[in-house]
Design a protein around this motif. Structure first.
Motif, PDB file in Angstrom:
ATOM      1  N   UNK A  95       0.831  -1.207   0.000  1.00 54.09           N
ATOM      2  CA  UNK A  95       0.000   0.000   0.000  1.00 54.09           C
ATOM      3  C   UNK A  95       0.870   1.264   0.000  1.00 54.09           C
ATOM      4  N   UNK A  96       1.993   1.214   0.715  1.00 53.91           N
ATOM      5  CA  UNK A  96       2.904   2.365   0.743  1.00 53.91           C
ATOM      6  C   UNK A  96       3.515   2.605  -0.637  1.00 53.91           C
ATOM      7  N   UNK A  97       3.865   1.523  -1.336  1.00 50.20           N
ATOM      8  CA  UNK A  97       4.388   1.662  -2.699  1.00 50.20           C
ATOM      9  C   UNK A  97       3.318   2.250  -3.616  1.00 50.20           C
ATOM     10  N   UNK A  98       2.107   1.747  -3.497  1.00 54.70           N
ATOM     11  CA  UNK A  98       0.994   2.294  -4.286  1.00 54.70           C
ATOM     12  C   UNK A  98       0.835   3.795  -4.024  1.00 54.70           C
ATOM     13  N   UNK A  99       0.902   4.194  -2.770  1.00 53.80           N
ATOM     14  CA  UNK A  99       0.758   5.611  -2.414  1.00 53.80           C
ATOM     15  C   UNK A  99       1.860   6.455  -3.062  1.00 53.80           C
ATOM     16  N   UNK A 100       3.084   5.913  -3.103  1.00 55.95           N
ATOM     17  CA  UNK A 100       4.185   6.636  -3.751  1.00 55.95           C
ATOM     18  C   UNK A 100       3.968   6.728  -5.255  1.00 55.95           C
ATOM     19  N   UNK A 128      11.973  -1.599   4.747  1.00 54.41           N
ATOM     20  CA  UNK A 128      12.783  -2.474   3.890  1.00 54.41           C
ATOM     21  C   UNK A 128      12.088  -2.690   2.547  1.00 54.41           C
ATOM     22  N   UNK A 129      10.790  -2.911   2.557  1.00 53.45           N
ATOM     23  CA  UNK A 129      10.036  -3.052   1.311  1.00 53.45           C
ATOM     24  C   UNK A 129      10.180  -1.789   0.466  1.00 53.45           C
ATOM     25  N   UNK A 130      10.081  -0.632   1.102  1.00 56.79           N
ATOM     26  CA  UNK A 130      10.193   0.648   0.388  1.00 56.79           C
ATOM     27  C   UNK A 130      11.585   0.819  -0.213  1.00 56.79           C
ATOM     28  N   UNK A 131      12.622   0.422   0.537  1.00 58.99           N
ATOM     29  CA  UNK A 131      14.003   0.510   0.026  1.00 58.99           C
ATOM     30  C   UNK A 131      14.166  -0.367  -1.208  1.00 58.99           C
ATOM     31  N   UNK A 132      13.660  -1.594  -1.158  1.00 63.11           N
ATOM     32  CA  UNK A 132      13.767  -2.484  -2.320  1.00 63.11           C
ATOM     33  C   UNK A 132      13.057  -1.875  -3.532  1.00 63.11           C
ATOM     34  N   UNK A 150      12.285   1.580  -4.029  1.00 64.55           N
ATOM     35  CA  UNK A 150      12.853   2.867  -4.438  1.00 64.55           C
ATOM     36  C   UNK A 150      14.157   2.699  -5.213  1.00 64.55           C
ATOM     37  N   UNK A 151      14.980   1.733  -4.804  1.00 64.13           N
ATOM     38  CA  UNK A 151      16.297   1.574  -5.416  1.00 64.13           C
ATOM     39  C   UNK A 151      16.366   0.329  -6.302  1.00 64.13           C
ATOM     40  N   UNK A 152      15.227  -0.028  -6.899  1.00 64.27           N
ATOM     41  CA  UNK A 152      15.159  -1.229  -7.736  1.00 64.27           C
ATOM     42  C   UNK A 152      16.056  -1.120  -8.965  1.00 64.27           C
ATOM     43  N   UNK A 153      16.364   0.096  -9.405  1.00 70.69           N
ATOM     44  CA  UNK A 153      17.244   0.300 -10.560  1.00 70.69           C
ATOM     45  C   UNK A 153      18.663   0.662 -10.158  1.00 70.69           C
ATOM     46  N   UNK A 154      18.895   0.796  -8.836  1.00 68.15           N
ATOM     47  CA  UNK A 154      20.205   1.213  -8.333  1.00 68.15           C
ATOM     48  C   UNK A 154      20.763   0.110  -7.449  1.00 68.15           C
ATOM     49  N   UNK A 155      21.394  -0.856  -8.089  1.00 68.01           N
ATOM     50  CA  UNK A 155      21.832  -2.079  -7.411  1.00 68.01           C
ATOM     51  C   UNK A 155      22.740  -1.806  -6.212  1.00 68.01           C
ATOM     52  N   UNK A 156      23.760  -1.003  -6.398  1.00 65.91           N
ATOM     53  CA  UNK A 156      24.734  -0.757  -5.334  1.00 65.91           C
ATOM     54  C   UNK A 156      24.097  -0.024  -4.152  1.00 65.91           C
ATOM     55  N   UNK A 157      23.253   0.953  -4.451  1.00 65.26           N
ATOM     56  CA  UNK A 157      22.590   1.696  -3.374  1.00 65.26           C
ATOM     57  C   UNK A 157      21.637   0.778  -2.620  1.00 65.26           C
ATOM     58  N   UNK A 158      20.904  -0.042  -3.356  1.00 68.49           N
ATOM     59  CA  UNK A 158      19.968  -0.974  -2.740  1.00 68.49           C
ATOM     60  C   UNK A 158      20.691  -1.955  -1.817  1.00 68.49           C
ATOM     61  N   UNK A 159      21.824  -2.495  -2.297  1.00 66.77           N
ATOM     62  CA  UNK A 159      22.603  -3.422  -1.478  1.00 66.77           C
ATOM     63  C   UNK A 159      23.091  -2.728  -0.213  1.00 66.77           C
ATOM     64  N   UNK A 160      23.592  -1.516  -0.352  1.00 67.27           N
ATOM     65  CA  UNK A 160      24.143  -0.795   0.801  1.00 67.27           C
ATOM     66  C   UNK A 160      23.075  -0.536   1.860  1.00 67.27           C
ATOM     67  N   UNK A 161      21.934   0.007   1.433  1.00 64.69           N
ATOM     68  CA  UNK A 161      20.871   0.323   2.390  1.00 64.69           C
ATOM     69  C   UNK A 161      20.326  -0.940   3.051  1.00 64.69           C
ATOM     70  N   UNK A 162      20.015  -1.950   2.240  1.00 60.89           N
ATOM     71  CA  UNK A 162      19.412  -3.161   2.797  1.00 60.89           C
ATOM     72  C   UNK A 162      20.397  -3.912   3.696  1.00 60.89           C
ATOM     73  N   UNK A 163      21.672  -3.912   3.340  1.00 56.94           N
ATOM     74  CA  UNK A 163      22.667  -4.602   4.170  1.00 56.94           C
ATOM     75  C   UNK A 163      22.783  -3.945   5.544  1.00 56.94           C
ATOM     76  N   UNK A 164      22.799  -2.629   5.562  1.00 56.00           N
ATOM     77  CA  UNK A 164      22.874  -1.913   6.853  1.00 56.00           C
ATOM     78  C   UNK A 164      21.636  -2.199   7.689  1.00 56.00           C
TER      79      UNK A 164
END
Length: 236
Positions: free
Chosen positions: A114-119, A148-152, A154-168
């Motif tokens: 629902x949060x993704x839909x809202x965005x 975490x769902x939102x991070x995946x 938002x950064x679905x096209x930015x592999x390195x950023x997605x890995x960094x945020x989700x790993x932390x």
């Protein structure tokens, strides 16, 4: 941005394979938590389940033909699963009633979608309301799971950023004291969720064809099985 660019995801799209791994890990987790609590390894395996489910929600939000129907499916199974979720954890009637509002993982995934839909629809009032609500209702993985769902997504096209945020986000619990004693200190095993990331970011192509409702139905059915085993063995 073209439709093609919008749909591009720079990580693993083999979601049927990922979901099978996730339900295996989830089953290990629940068997360990509710039937064999002294076998901590089962719960450690289980830590990878939620990040995979969260990632699959982000992927599904991009590729679904109808996000509202997707949300409806999650909602229906969230309510179907709720009594089974509580029974698996609390087979005693009094405990069952007291814990009925501890909401299962489907509610977390539902709010995340629902949060993704809202965005997507720029309905920021709805987005804020969902984030606010996630802080106050008792959902699995709490507000951190929604983020975490939102991070995946938002950064679905930015592999390195997605890995960094989700790993932390996923490794952070290692800095908390918890159930596992190792190297002279205790660790929160939730940090082992970071081990889901290679599965999420390394592309596979098993091309499995599985009916989507199998994944939905498995959740309440395996919880019912755990409850029945607890009753038979007089556990909890």
């Amino acid at each position: 941005m073209t439709d093609k660019e919008e749909c591009k995801i720079a990580s693993n799209l083999d979601t049927n394979f990922l979901k099978l791994v996730a339900i295996f890990a989830m089953t290990c987790d629940h068997v360990g938590k509710f039937l064999l609590p002294d076998v901590l390894f089962l719960q450690i395996i289980g830590r990878i389940a939620f990040p995979i489910f969260a990632y699959c929600i982000a992927v599904g939000s991009v590729y679904t033909h109808d996000i509202k129907k997707y949300f409806l499916r999650l909602t229906v199974f969230a309510f179907i699963s709720q009594p089974f979720s509580v029974l698996a954890a609390h087979s005693n009637w009094n405990d069952f009633v007291q814990n009925l509002l501890i909401l299962n993982i489907f509610f977390t995934l539902m709010i995340g979608l629902a949060a993704i839909y809202a965005m997507k629809e720029h309905k920021w009032w709805l987005f804020i309301l969902l984030i606010f609500a996630a802080n106050f209702i008792n959902i699995d993985y709490g507000i951190g799971g929604i983020l975490l769902i939102i991070v995946f997504y938002l950064f679905r096209n930015e592999r390195k950023i997605s890995i960094a945020f989700s790993a932390v986000m996923l490794a952070a619990p290692f800095f908390n004291q918890g159930e596992l004693f190792l190297l002279g200190r205790s660790f929160d095993i939730q940090g082992f969720a970071v081990l889901a990331l290679p599965l999420i970011y390394i592309k596979t192509n098993f091309n499995l064809k599985i009916n989507k409702y199998l994944f939905y139905a498995f959740y309440p059915m395996h919880l019912l099985a755990i409850f029945l085993i607890k009753v038979a063995l007089r556990i909890g």
